[in-house]
Design a protein around this motif. Structure first.
Motif, mmCIF file in Angstrom:
data_model
loop_
_atom_site.group_PDB
_atom_site.id
_atom_site.type_symbol
_atom_site.label_atom_id
_atom_site.label_comp_id
_atom_site.label_asym_id
_atom_site.label_seq_id
_atom_site.Cartn_x
_atom_site.Cartn_y
_atom_site.Cartn_z
ATOM 1 N N GLU A 1 9.977 -4.491 1.893
ATOM 2 C CA GLU A 1 8.921 -5.446 2.218
ATOM 3 C C GLU A 1 7.955 -5.673 1.060
ATOM 4 O O GLU A 1 7.184 -6.625 1.074
ATOM 5 C CB GLU A 1 8.136 -4.988 3.452
ATOM 6 N N ALA A 2 7.976 -4.806 0.048
ATOM 7 C CA ALA A 2 7.073 -4.955 -1.092
ATOM 8 C C ALA A 2 7.550 -6.036 -2.056
ATOM 9 O O ALA A 2 6.792 -6.490 -2.891
ATOM 10 C CB ALA A 2 6.909 -3.621 -1.818
ATOM 11 N N GLY A 3 8.806 -6.427 -1.968
ATOM 12 C CA GLY A 3 9.284 -7.584 -2.698
ATOM 13 C C GLY A 3 9.848 -7.377 -4.088
ATOM 14 O O GLY A 3 10.174 -8.340 -4.762
ATOM 15 N N ILE A 4 9.990 -6.149 -4.550
ATOM 16 C CA ILE A 4 10.614 -5.934 -5.861
ATOM 17 C C ILE A 4 12.118 -6.087 -5.689
ATOM 18 O O ILE A 4 12.696 -5.579 -4.738
ATOM 19 C CB ILE A 4 10.285 -4.532 -6.404
ATOM 20 N N SER A 5 12.742 -6.798 -6.627
ATOM 21 C CA SER A 5 14.186 -6.968 -6.513
ATOM 22 C C SER A 5 14.844 -6.929 -7.885
ATOM 23 O O SER A 5 14.325 -7.496 -8.839
ATOM 24 C CB SER A 5 14.515 -8.291 -5.823
ATOM 25 N N ALA B 1 0.833 -1.208 0.000
ATOM 26 C CA ALA B 1 0.000 0.000 0.000
ATOM 27 C C ALA B 1 0.868 1.259 0.000
ATOM 28 O O ALA B 1 0.567 2.234 -0.698
ATOM 29 C CB ALA B 1 -0.947 -0.006 1.190
ATOM 30 N N ALA B 2 1.963 1.246 0.756
ATOM 31 C CA ALA B 2 2.877 2.397 0.770
ATOM 32 C C ALA B 2 3.520 2.587 -0.598
ATOM 33 O O ALA B 2 3.647 3.718 -1.079
ATOM 34 C CB ALA B 2 3.946 2.202 1.845
ATOM 35 N N LEU B 3 3.910 1.491 -1.219
ATOM 36 C CA LEU B 3 4.471 1.562 -2.567
ATOM 37 C C LEU B 3 3.438 2.108 -3.545
ATOM 38 O O LEU B 3 3.755 2.954 -4.384
ATOM 39 C CB LEU B 3 4.961 0.180 -3.015
ATOM 40 N N VAL C 1 3.821 5.361 -5.977
ATOM 41 C CA VAL C 1 3.654 5.257 -7.431
ATOM 42 C C VAL C 1 2.551 6.199 -7.899
ATOM 43 O O VAL C 1 2.710 6.922 -8.893
ATOM 44 C CB VAL C 1 3.361 3.797 -7.846
ATOM 45 N N ASN C 2 1.441 6.219 -7.181
ATOM 46 C CA ASN C 2 0.328 7.097 -7.556
ATOM 47 C C ASN C 2 0.681 8.572 -7.406
ATOM 48 O O ASN C 2 0.108 9.422 -8.090
ATOM 49 C CB ASN C 2 -0.918 6.763 -6.742
ATOM 50 N N ASP C 3 1.627 8.880 -6.534
ATOM 51 C CA ASP C 3 2.078 10.265 -6.348
ATOM 52 C C ASP C 3 3.151 10.673 -7.358
ATOM 53 O O ASP C 3 3.681 11.779 -7.290
ATOM 54 C CB ASP C 3 2.610 10.470 -4.933
#
Length: 76
Positions: free
Chosen positions: A41-45, A7-9, A13-15
């Motif tokens: 914690e969002a898991g993109i690597s 949700a934070a990510l 992104v939306n901003d």
């Protein structure tokens, strides 16, 4: 979204985070690395080929977010 990190990510992104990074001249792999460091914690690597990996198995909103990120990064 059920995952607070995702949700934070999404908020970032939306901003306009991806557009801002692209306008600063960061490459696809650099953007992936920045997202991985800023939102671990969002898991993109980033991966060894200069690309990135987005996690799967999240709820539908999170899946759409990762698809949006993937589409945006392709054009950076």
């Amino acid at each position: 979204m059920s995952d607070p990190a995702v949700a934070a990510l999404a908020n970032a992104v939306n901003d306009g985070l991806l557009e801002a990074l692209a306008s600063m001249g960061f490459s696809q792999s650099e953007v992936a690395a920045i997202l991985a460091q800023a939102f671990p914690e969002a898991g993109i690597s980033p991966n060894s080929s200069g690309g990135y990996t987005c996690p799967r198995g999240h709820d539908a909103e999170a899946t759409e977010l990762y698809n949006k990120i993937t589409r945006a990064i392709i054009y950076i």
